[in-house]
Design an enzyme around this catalytic site. Sequence first.
Site, PDB file in Angstrom:
ATOM      1  N   ARG A  51      51.435 -69.590   2.661  1.00 23.33           N
ATOM      2  CA  ARG A  51      50.866 -70.656   1.843  1.00 23.33           C
ATOM      3  C   ARG A  51      51.337 -70.635   0.401  1.00 23.33           C
ATOM      4  O   ARG A  51      51.779 -71.638  -0.137  1.00 23.33           O
ATOM      5  CB  ARG A  51      49.336 -70.512   1.773  1.00 23.33           C
ATOM      6  N   THR A  52      51.180 -69.490  -0.246  1.00 23.80           N
ATOM      7  CA  THR A  52      51.384 -69.479  -1.688  1.00 23.80           C
ATOM      8  C   THR A  52      52.829 -69.839  -2.023  1.00 23.80           C
ATOM      9  O   THR A  52      53.088 -70.699  -2.859  1.00 23.80           O
ATOM     10  CB  THR A  52      50.989 -68.111  -2.282  1.00 23.80           C
ATOM     11  N   LYS A  80      67.990 -52.306  -3.468  1.00 20.50           N
ATOM     12  CA  LYS A  80      69.046 -51.435  -4.025  1.00 20.50           C
ATOM     13  C   LYS A  80      68.515 -50.635  -5.201  1.00 20.50           C
ATOM     14  O   LYS A  80      69.256 -49.913  -5.860  1.00 20.50           O
ATOM     15  CB  LYS A  80      70.219 -52.287  -4.516  1.00 20.50           C
ATOM     16  N   ARG A 101      55.151 -62.612  -6.528  1.00 16.06           N
ATOM     17  CA  ARG A 101      54.137 -61.831  -5.804  1.00 16.06           C
ATOM     18  C   ARG A 101      54.691 -60.431  -5.596  1.00 16.06           C
ATOM     19  O   ARG A 101      55.855 -60.271  -5.218  1.00 16.06           O
ATOM     20  CB  ARG A 101      53.843 -62.469  -4.445  1.00 16.06           C
ATOM     21  N   HIS A 129      44.861 -62.954  -8.268  1.00 16.46           N
ATOM     22  CA  HIS A 129      45.617 -64.029  -7.613  1.00 16.46           C
ATOM     23  C   HIS A 129      45.167 -65.338  -8.267  1.00 16.46           C
ATOM     24  O   HIS A 129      44.455 -66.141  -7.678  1.00 16.46           O
ATOM     25  CB  HIS A 129      45.323 -64.014  -6.113  1.00 16.46           C
TER      26      HIS A 129
HETATM   27  C1  NCD Z   1      45.545 -64.347   0.014  1.00 20.71           C
HETATM   28  C2  NCD Z   1      46.349 -63.274  -0.698  1.00 20.71           C
HETATM   29  O1  NCD Z   1      47.571 -63.228  -0.560  1.00 20.71           O
HETATM   30  O2  NCD Z   1      45.712 -62.515  -1.410  1.00 20.71           O
HETATM   31  N1  NCD Z   1      46.358 -65.289   0.660  1.00 20.71           N
HETATM   32  C3  NCD Z   1      46.773 -66.371  -0.042  1.00 20.71           C
HETATM   33  O3  NCD Z   1      47.520 -66.259  -0.984  1.00 20.71           O
HETATM   34  N2  NCD Z   1      46.245 -67.555   0.291  1.00 20.71           N
HETATM   35  C4  NCD Z   1      44.508 -63.811   0.907  1.00 20.71           C
HETATM   36  C5  NCD Z   1      44.893 -62.824   1.960  1.00 20.71           C
HETATM   37  O4  NCD Z   1      46.077 -62.469   2.118  1.00 20.71           O
HETATM   38  O5  NCD Z   1      43.989 -62.399   2.657  1.00 20.71           O
END
Ligand code: NCD
Length: 306
Positions: A51-52, A80, A101, A129
Amino acid sequence: MRHIMSPLDFSVEELDQMMDLAVDIEKHPDKYAHACDGKKIATLFYEPSTRTRLSFETAMLNLGGSVIGFASADSSSASKGESVADTIRVISCFADICAMRHPKEGAPLVASQVSSIPVINAGDGGHQHPTQTLTDLLTIRSLKGRLSNLTIGLCGDLKFGRTVHSLISALVRYTGMKFILISPEELKVPSYIREDVLKANHVQYEEVIRLEDALPKLDILYMTRVQRERFFNEEDYVRMKDFYILDKAKMELARPDMFVLHPLPRVNEISVEVDTDPRAAYFRQVQYGVYIRMALILTLLEVKVC
Ligand code: NCD
């Protein structure tokens, strides 16, 4: 130049403006279709995501911009031995903005300190997040019509769930919010959330184990999965993973105007039979995530659309 590491990097007023912008984007997408022509976002994902990452990419494409990036550390020079700081210096030469991320808490912050483009924290370990929180705020505001005087239940892995930590930190700034924290003993919120966020802001909260006890009181139920990748051993995960399962029978205990949110991915914690309940809002939440990320990109790039 601004970055976003935590939802607190923006004031409540700024977040309101960003949400208003997201609502305008939802209503008039054509108006924004060329707002980022010629701009690029780099999505640097050292941890899995569906999703993100795709939501950021969709957001930039909807704005007329384009996308570069990688979806795993293995396919980048991190494998590397390249540092995050060096990677971001390089990416700064290619893109106008980046979303990162990383499994290590603070990695996007390190990147932001040497970056010459805005850095968006797209999830750092079990820490924060912020863009999921912006999504959650917009979803709650759109569904309930307000971000005040609400009882919010957060259920599941409150210890490792970064979405929970960011969301609580953001919601304590609004008036009349009450929290019911629903988790097994081993997965309670970290003490810094209890002490420095909830108690320090004199916010009303209770910690309970049984979901059934909390359900009738809630305006919003925020379900989360048990964060398998942050457990030290598999046995603990297996013991905890099915602690909560929201099903049709439990939904009967909830108010008719309660909504269920989940950052997704869902594992077993919401039975699929709940998906057709009009109160299940987790897929609508994903759509709000695109609008708010579009609004965030415009804000960080200081693009004005008249
Ligand atoms: C969440 C995350 O990555 O923290 N997912 C997301 O970005 N929608 C929640 C999760 O992974 O449980």
